[in-house]
Write an enzyme that holds these catalytic residues in place. Structure first.
Site, PDB file in Angstrom:
ATOM      1  N   ARG A   1      12.833  -8.440   4.279  1.00  0.00           N
ATOM      2  CA  ARG A   1      13.240  -7.039   4.409  1.00  0.00           C
ATOM      3  C   ARG A   1      14.530  -6.918   5.205  1.00  0.00           C
ATOM      4  O   ARG A   1      14.598  -7.338   6.356  1.00  0.00           O
ATOM      5  CB  ARG A   1      12.158  -6.229   5.130  1.00  0.00           C
ATOM      6  CG  ARG A   1      10.967  -5.928   4.264  1.00  0.00           C
ATOM      7  CD  ARG A   1       9.921  -5.195   5.092  1.00  0.00           C
ATOM      8  NE  ARG A   1       8.716  -4.971   4.304  1.00  0.00           N
ATOM      9  CZ  ARG A   1       7.566  -4.575   4.828  1.00  0.00           C
ATOM     10  NH1 ARG A   1       7.471  -4.365   6.135  1.00  0.00           N
ATOM     11  NH2 ARG A   1       6.521  -4.384   4.061  1.00  0.00           N
TER      12      ARG A   1
ATOM     13  N   LYS B   1       0.820  -1.212   0.000  1.00  0.00           N
ATOM     14  CA  LYS B   1       0.000   0.000   0.000  1.00  0.00           C
ATOM     15  C   LYS B   1       0.859   1.269   0.000  1.00  0.00           C
ATOM     16  O   LYS B   1       0.539   2.237  -0.698  1.00  0.00           O
ATOM     17  CB  LYS B   1      -0.914  -0.027   1.231  1.00  0.00           C
ATOM     18  CG  LYS B   1      -1.986   1.018   1.237  1.00  0.00           C
ATOM     19  CD  LYS B   1      -2.937   0.781   2.397  1.00  0.00           C
ATOM     20  CE  LYS B   1      -2.192   0.720   3.712  1.00  0.00           C
ATOM     21  NZ  LYS B   1      -3.071   0.632   4.881  1.00  0.00           N
TER      22      LYS B   1
ATOM     23  N   ARG C   1      -0.852 -10.712  13.362  1.00  0.00           N
ATOM     24  CA  ARG C   1      -1.207  -9.382  12.897  1.00  0.00           C
ATOM     25  C   ARG C   1      -1.972  -9.458  11.568  1.00  0.00           C
ATOM     26  O   ARG C   1      -2.980  -8.778  11.378  1.00  0.00           O
ATOM     27  CB  ARG C   1       0.085  -8.573  12.713  1.00  0.00           C
ATOM     28  CG  ARG C   1      -0.083  -7.080  12.701  1.00  0.00           C
ATOM     29  CD  ARG C   1       1.181  -6.387  13.204  1.00  0.00           C
ATOM     30  NE  ARG C   1       2.324  -6.536  12.323  1.00  0.00           N
ATOM     31  CZ  ARG C   1       2.527  -5.773  11.242  1.00  0.00           C
ATOM     32  NH1 ARG C   1       1.673  -4.838  10.922  1.00  0.00           N
ATOM     33  NH2 ARG C   1       3.592  -5.953  10.489  1.00  0.00           N
TER      34      ARG C   1
ATOM     35  N   ARG D   1     -11.942   1.581   9.498  1.00  0.00           N
ATOM     36  CA  ARG D   1     -11.513   0.311  10.083  1.00  0.00           C
ATOM     37  C   ARG D   1     -12.692  -0.481  10.651  1.00  0.00           C
ATOM     38  O   ARG D   1     -12.554  -1.639  10.996  1.00  0.00           O
ATOM     39  CB  ARG D   1     -10.505   0.577  11.215  1.00  0.00           C
ATOM     40  CG  ARG D   1      -9.086   0.820  10.739  1.00  0.00           C
ATOM     41  CD  ARG D   1      -8.365  -0.494  10.465  1.00  0.00           C
ATOM     42  NE  ARG D   1      -7.152  -0.325   9.709  1.00  0.00           N
ATOM     43  CZ  ARG D   1      -5.967   0.002  10.229  1.00  0.00           C
ATOM     44  NH1 ARG D   1      -5.859   0.193  11.513  1.00  0.00           N
ATOM     45  NH2 ARG D   1      -4.920   0.125   9.454  1.00  0.00           N
TER      46      ARG D   1
ATOM     47  N   ARG E   1      15.104  -6.052   9.013  1.00  0.00           N
ATOM     48  CA  ARG E   1      14.473  -4.772   9.286  1.00  0.00           C
ATOM     49  C   ARG E   1      13.193  -4.887  10.107  1.00  0.00           C
ATOM     50  O   ARG E   1      12.783  -3.954  10.780  1.00  0.00           O
ATOM     51  CB  ARG E   1      14.154  -4.075   7.957  1.00  0.00           C
ATOM     52  CG  ARG E   1      14.200  -2.577   8.056  1.00  0.00           C
ATOM     53  CD  ARG E   1      13.763  -1.956   6.750  1.00  0.00           C
ATOM     54  NE  ARG E   1      12.338  -2.043   6.571  1.00  0.00           N
ATOM     55  CZ  ARG E   1      11.713  -1.757   5.434  1.00  0.00           C
ATOM     56  NH1 ARG E   1      12.399  -1.398   4.385  1.00  0.00           N
ATOM     57  NH2 ARG E   1      10.416  -1.838   5.339  1.00  0.00           N
TER      58      ARG E   1
END
Ligand SMILES: [Zn+2]
Length: 218
Positions: A128, A14, A174, A89, A163
């Protein structure tokens, strides 16, 4: 261009798509995360309340988020299209947003969902890495974003570091909770006929093109 309500699970890209639209199509990027941070920094009474809630690990209520968004939408530059990121949300927020858009005479809107599987998202996040010296970011899972030599910074020749703060387990939690919380909102927009489903795992340039075509005025 149409205004875009952006819905995407973590690591769907996004941020990358938003940056592209801001740079190339003069979009205004409205992120609720940024709005909350700005409100806290301003020292307003609303900001202090928000700071208090967040620092206790709580979630900012629908009422707060709606109020913040109302203020932002009232101040918008009407000549620019916007990307809404992080709002709505909840269904209540989505219903309120409809009212706000009507009040502000903002009618040209689409909802884009960036679709990615847990496995693909997990691969991206775990790939990452960052150079501890020059802070350049790489992604070991992406041909375009890989360093030339395995796990070594192209600029500095030093070893790259992970990262993400996420472990595989915390990311899964999550990701799943995001999907679960978002499903009713997707259904809401699907019923209204303004939801566009975009495969977030395709080649990035193709994805940009598809989104631009969806966002162009008819
Ligand atoms: Zn470096």
């Amino acid at each position: 261009m149409k205004n875009i309500i952006f819905i995407a699970p973590p690591a769907a890209g996004k941020g990358t798509v938003s940056d592209f639209l801001v740079s190339n199509y003069n979009y205004e990027h409205i992120s609720t995360g940024d709005l909350l941070r700005e409100e806290i920094k301003s020292g307003s009474s609303l900001g202090k309340e928000i700071d208090n809630i967040i620092s206790k690990g709580g979630l900012v209520s629908d009422e707060f988020m709606i109020k913040l968004m109302e203020e932002k939408l009232a101040k918008l530059d009407k000549n620019k299209a916007f990307i809404l990121d992080g709002f709505p949300r909840t269904i209540k927020q989505a219903e309120k947003l409809d009212e706000m858009l009507i009040t502000n005479k903002v009618t040209n809107n689409i909802v884009i969902y960036l679709d990615i599987s847990l496995d693909d998202a997990l691969g991206r996040v775990m790939g990452r890495v960052i150079c501890p010296k020059c802070k350049r970011s790489y992604n070991l899972t992406n041909e375009k974003l890989k360093p030339i030599k395995d796990n070594i910074c192209d600029n500095c020749g030093v070893e790259l570091e992970k990262r993400s703060d996420d472990t595989e387990e915390t990311f899964k939690v999550r990701f799943d909770s995001y999907l679960e919380n978002t499903r009713p909102i997707l259904d809401y927009y699907k019923d209204k006929g303004i939801l566009k489903w975009v495969d977030a795992t395709m080649n990035i340039d193709n994805m940009f093109q598809i989104i631009v075509n969806e966002a162009k005025n008819d």
